[in-house]
Design a protein around this motif. Structure first.
Motif, PDB file in Angstrom:
ATOM      1  N   ALA A  48       4.455   6.530   5.536  1.00  0.00           N
ATOM      2  CA  ALA A  48       3.952   7.194   4.334  1.00  0.00           C
ATOM      3  C   ALA A  48       3.267   8.509   4.660  1.00  0.00           C
ATOM      4  CB  ALA A  48       2.971   6.262   3.617  1.00  0.00           C
ATOM      5  N   LYS A  49       2.710   8.605   5.864  1.00  0.00           N
ATOM      6  CA  LYS A  49       1.951   9.813   6.173  1.00  0.00           C
ATOM      7  C   LYS A  49       1.805   9.969   7.687  1.00  0.00           C
ATOM      8  CE  LYS A  49      -2.558  11.830   5.052  1.00  0.00           C
ATOM      9  NZ  LYS A  49      -3.750  11.696   4.205  1.00  0.00           N
TER      10      LYS A  49
ATOM     11  N   VAL B  90      -1.545  -3.657   1.342  1.00  0.00           N
ATOM     12  CA  VAL B  90      -0.956  -2.401   0.839  1.00  0.00           C
ATOM     13  C   VAL B  90      -0.277  -1.608   1.942  1.00  0.00           C
ATOM     14  CG1 VAL B  90      -1.446  -0.281  -0.443  1.00  0.00           C
ATOM     15  CG2 VAL B  90      -2.790  -2.318  -0.884  1.00  0.00           C
ATOM     16  N   GLY B  91      -0.812  -1.665   3.149  1.00  0.00           N
ATOM     17  CA  GLY B  91      -0.227  -0.871   4.222  1.00  0.00           C
ATOM     18  C   GLY B  91      -0.996  -1.020   5.519  1.00  0.00           C
ATOM     19  N   ALA B  92      -0.727  -0.092   6.437  1.00  0.00           N
ATOM     20  CA  ALA B  92      -1.373  -0.168   7.752  1.00  0.00           C
ATOM     21  C   ALA B  92      -1.534   1.228   8.323  1.00  0.00           C
ATOM     22  CB  ALA B  92      -0.529  -1.016   8.695  1.00  0.00           C
ATOM     23  N   SER B  93      -2.553   1.380   9.168  1.00  0.00           N
ATOM     24  CA  SER B  93      -2.679   2.630   9.915  1.00  0.00           C
ATOM     25  C   SER B  93      -2.538   2.300  11.391  1.00  0.00           C
ATOM     26  CB  SER B  93      -4.013   3.313   9.624  1.00  0.00           C
ATOM     27  OG  SER B  93      -5.085   2.507  10.041  1.00  0.00           O
TER      28      SER B  93
ATOM     29  N   LEU C 103       0.423   6.428   9.022  1.00  0.00           N
ATOM     30  CA  LEU C 103       0.046   5.536   7.933  1.00  0.00           C
ATOM     31  C   LEU C 103       1.335   4.961   7.336  1.00  0.00           C
ATOM     32  CD1 LEU C 103      -2.744   4.964   6.562  1.00  0.00           C
ATOM     33  CD2 LEU C 103      -2.005   6.502   4.760  1.00  0.00           C
ATOM     34  N   PHE C 104       1.374   3.645   7.205  1.00  0.00           N
ATOM     35  CA  PHE C 104       2.556   2.975   6.655  1.00  0.00           C
ATOM     36  C   PHE C 104       2.207   2.315   5.331  1.00  0.00           C
ATOM     37  CE2 PHE C 104       3.343   3.259  11.155  1.00  0.00           C
ATOM     38  CZ  PHE C 104       4.692   3.563  11.232  1.00  0.00           C
ATOM     39  N   SER C 105       3.196   2.294   4.440  1.00  0.00           N
ATOM     40  CA  SER C 105       3.014   1.612   3.162  1.00  0.00           C
ATOM     41  C   SER C 105       3.896   0.369   3.135  1.00  0.00           C
ATOM     42  CB  SER C 105       3.416   2.571   2.037  1.00  0.00           C
ATOM     43  OG  SER C 105       3.433   1.899   0.802  1.00  0.00           O
TER      44      SER C 105
END
Lengths: 175, 128
Positions: free
Chosen positions: A77-78, A106-109, A138-140
């Motif tokens: 995602a980022k 929701v996601g992970a960093s 950053l992953f969603s």
């Protein structure tokens, strides 16, 4: 193998850390275009740094996906930070180490370290592995996205290519 | 922790997450409008707040999700009374006065200011 930028997983601590390597080969077509000869310059084959970021995204993405049995659609995602200080040339090996920093529904960093392993050449011996950068991502988890958008049931992220990567790395890929 | 200290930490964290200059991060600045945050940045900011302050943030706690897509809460491009009531309950760190004056759905993003984020942290730290 389409769009795979890591060759083997060499270490996996589920939910914590994954280490993968990529051998850079002069047979890779993109190296002929990055960069071709010009009037002023000889051919200069350099591994594109954008693809090094993709290599880290795949390393960290497998780590995040593995943490929940590849049930989640994990998408990059980022790129929170990408800092690379040295060029990677054909014949070298890149070693990506990704660690999970935070993990939620929701996601992970993730934090990532890129090392360059340079084998011997006629004019110099093999060099010790050198850290050439850090890449934080950053992953969603797509099905829990904050916008509420819906996606197909099938997990289109972890495709056959990823299964092959895992199996050739000796990791069960029964997802 | 003093509010000014919280603001300094929030400002540094927003500079890092949104690649903005520190002088752009004023209390009145809106995250989505003025500072260019996208939905994924909210997750990034949420992770960074957890790390910086040591509290946990549940999904939808920092910024309401799905409210603007629910016909119970938004009708004819305006947030309904029921929607405003829900926002008051779900995100008590927001100052809803401007939205109450003009409940256009486009104004929902405007309530998410740096000041609201500081208030959110202040409230979380008080209850921790």
């Amino acid at each position: 193998m389409r769009w795979m930028w890591i060759d083997r997983i060499v270490e996996l601590v589920p939910g914590e850390k994954l280490v993968a390597i990529k051998h850079i080969s002069l047979a890779e077509e993109h190296l002929h275009d990055h960069f071709p000869a010009t009037v002023a310059r000889k051919p200069t084959p350099i591994m594109p740094m954008s693809l090094i970021v993709e290599g880290m995204a795949q390393t960290a993405g497998v780590l995040v996906g593995h943490a929940e049995g590849f049930k989640q659609k994990v998408v990059l995602a980022k790129v929170a930070k990408a800092d690379l200080t040295r060029e990677a040339l054909p014949g070298c090996t890149l070693r990506y180490t990704a660690t999970i920093e935070q993990f939620t529904p929701v996601g992970a960093s993730t934090k990532g370290v890129v090392e360059l392993i340079e084998p011997a050449r006629p004019d110099q011996g093999a060099q010790p592995a050198e850290v050439i950068g850090t890449i934080d991502l950053l992953f969603s988890h797509l099905d829990n996205n904050m916008s509420g958008a819906r996606y197909p049931e099938e997990n289109f992220v972890f495709s056959e290519s990823f299964k092959t990567l895992m199996e050739t790395s000796g990791i069960a890929a029964d997802f | 922790m003093e509010r000014s200290e919280i603001f300094d930490k929030v400002r540094d964290l927003l500079v890092d997450a949104l690649a903005v200059d520190d002088d752009e991060v004023t209390p009145e600045a809106t995250l989505i409008g003025d500072l260019g945050a996208e939905s994924i940045d909210i997750l990034d900011i949420s992770f960074k707040l957890e790390q910086e302050f040591g509290f946990k943030i549940a999904q939808g706690e920092l910024f309401p999700e799905g409210v603007t897509k629910d016909p119970d809460y938004v009708q004819d491009g305006k947030v309904t009374d029921k929607g405003l009531e829900l926002l008051k309950q779900r995100v008590p760190h927001f100052n809803l006065a401007a939205l109450e004056a003009d409940p256009s759905v486009a104004n929902v993003a405007k309530i998410f200011t740096v000041d609201a984020l500081v208030t959110f942290c202040e409230q979380k730290l008080q209850t921790a």
